[in-house]
Design a protein around this motif. Structure first.
Motif: not given
Length: 517
Positions: A290, A293, A314, A336-337
């Protein structure tokens, strides 16, 4: 927990400890990144190891609002509208006051590569000043400050760069008032009527409560709490350019380059797209999948369900130029997460105020749950690998984790000095250090993939340990043979230490770092 080295305790401290319940280390596994964790409680600022034992202390409390450790081992923090620098031994080295009487330093200070100090600030702003930018006060509201970011000359305290939020606002409520325009046509500006009135409507308007700096991009990411968004601005501008809409590396002056969290603020989406709630602590990610990000702590205040999350976003950009499709909000549509009580193996994660989130060099996620004064570390898959409850503090702003290889620790005495909490946590935690003089020996050590070969020509009787960088012993063995070939039991990639000691005397014979890939 290990034997406690003497720690003075007063009756009041004992009373507080009883009031706040069990504290200290709760869990530590070999998958933790390890190193040392800094936090501030009602007594001092502490640096503790992965078993919660103190390795250094500074007599700093009630900072505005947390302390940081610089690479040279000095402590930096804000207090009483000053930047303070203390050395490792707790001596004040510098006190830097802003050279402008209208500036109030708050929340965050970052040392730049040129040693100047980038600070969040509030500038005194009168009611007529607010009228002049088109702000409309709500009944009972008495805002008297506006958000700013300033760069201070380290030697003089002079403001050498300034960005003020008031230069980048819009309203479409009244054509006769200043800064009138169509909000949807101007996503680079902040809507004065988007400011939420849930709490703290006195003094502050938008309330920027955290920032991070990206040296490669020369950009600053801000958490603008009372519009439920993070936003990115350009630091490469001059102060004059920062007050306008042209100039700087990205050609947009001090206007917003990117924003995320609630696109309704600039005319896009609906309440289903409102994902951020009174967030804190945005940080660029510099490691792993990542990298590039941004991660931040989404508090979840006022959102149904009462839970917090750490979001990884992101950001769609090319060399710092953020891409937004015509007639659409800035992407991505969703994080994204997400790390929350719903995506990790813990049952509760909620802090209405403060808190933070950061990605560590090994990819793990370090989260501060401020309202509960709990520090946690998760794997990228959301598995808890470390948990610590800050003693004598039912509420903290933020904790900070530093790896064992952080330059500040080079040459320092990091001998454990006992625990902050009393009595010590009853969690069985094992950690060892590699300090100590090597006893001369003829041992030879060779590594090959997941095997270690020890050649012992003097047939010494030795005990060996393999230790993760977090200090957890993952394998032990003893031998007095000429040649010992061991298969490593751990499959977890990372840096490890092999320690070999004389079995009878306990003297250190060899200590070698090696990497499992």
């Amino acid at each position: 927990m290990r034997h406690l080295i003497s720690l003075a305790i007063t009756f009041s401290v004992l009373t507080l400890s009883a009031q706040w319940g069990p504290e200290g280390i709760k869990y530590s596994s070999e998958e933790s990144y390890g190193g040392y964790t800094m936090f501030e409680n009602s007594l001092s600022t502490f640096l503790v190891d992965n078993c919660g034992e103190i390795v250094n202390t500074w007599e700093v409390t009630n900072s505005e609002l947390h302390t940081k450790l610089l690479p040279d081992g000095q402590l930096i923090y804000l207090q009483n509208n000053r930047v303070y620098i203390r050395d490792w031994d707790d001596n004040i080295q510098e006190v830097i006051a802003p050279g402008d009487d209208d500036i109030i330093l708050v929340y965050e200070v970052i040392e730049l590569e040129n040693k100047n100090l980038l600070c969040l600030a509030r500038e005194l702003f009168s009611e007529s000043d607010f009228d002049d930018i088109g702000y409309e006060f709500s009944p009972g509201e008495s805002a008297s400050r506006i958000d700013a970011v300033v760069e201070l000359d380290r030697a003089t305290g002079d403001v050498v760069w300034r960005w003020n939020l008031s230069d980048h606002v819009i309203q479409e409520r009244d054509i006769a008032q200043p800064n009138y325009g169509v909000v949807k046509d101007n996503p680079q500006l902040l809507d004065l009527d988007a400011v939420l009135e849930y709490d703290w409507t006195f003094q502050e308007s938008f309330m920027i409560n955290g920032m991070d700096y990206n040296a490669e991009l020369d950009q600053i990411v801000l958490s603008i709490r009372k519009i439920n968004e993070i936003a990115i601005i350009d630091h490469s501008t001059t102060t004059e350019e920062a007050a306008g809409s042209t100039g700087g590396k990205y050609g947009k002056g001090g206007d917003i380059l990117y924003r995320w969290g609630n696109p309704q603020n600039y005319g896009y989406g609906d309440e289903d797209d409102h994902l951020s709630y009174y967030q804190h602590n945005p940080n660029w990610i510099h490691y792993g999948e990542h990298a590039g990000s941004i991660i931040y702590y989404n508090n979840g205040l006022t959102r149904p369900g009462n839970f917090s999350e750490a979001y990884i976003i992101k950001t769609p950009h090319f060399e710092g130029n953020y891409i937004r499709e015509d007639d659409q909000a800035f992407g991505p549509e969703v994080p994204t997460e997400i790390y929350s009580e719903n995506t990790t193996n813990i049952s509760d994660l909620f802090s209405e105020y403060t808190s933070g989130a950061k990605v560590l060099p090994n990819g793990n996620i370090f989260i501060t749950e401020g309202d509960e004064a709990i520090l946690r570390e998760f794997t990228p898959d959301g598995i808890l690998v470390w948990e610590y409850h800050v003693p004598l503090s039912g509420y903290i702003f933020r904790g900070v984790r530093y790896g064992a290889d952080y330059p500040a620790f080079e040459g320092r005495d990091l001998t454990p000095q006992g625990t902050v909490e009393q009595p010590p946590s009853d969690y069985e935690c094992s950690i060892v250090t590699t300090t100590g003089d090597l006893t001369e020996s003829t041992l030879e050590i060779l590594f090959s993939q997941n095997k270690v070969d020890i050649v012992n020509p003097d047939l010494l009787y030795y005990a060996a340990k393999i230790i993760s960088l977090s200090g957890m012993t993952v394998q032990k063995f003893e031998s007095d043979q000429f040649h010992e070939k061991m298969t490593l039991m751990t499959q977890q990639s990372g840096l490890y230490i092999l320690q070999i000691m004389d079995r009878d005397s306990g003297k250190l014979l060899n200590s070698v770092k090696f990497m499992i890939i």
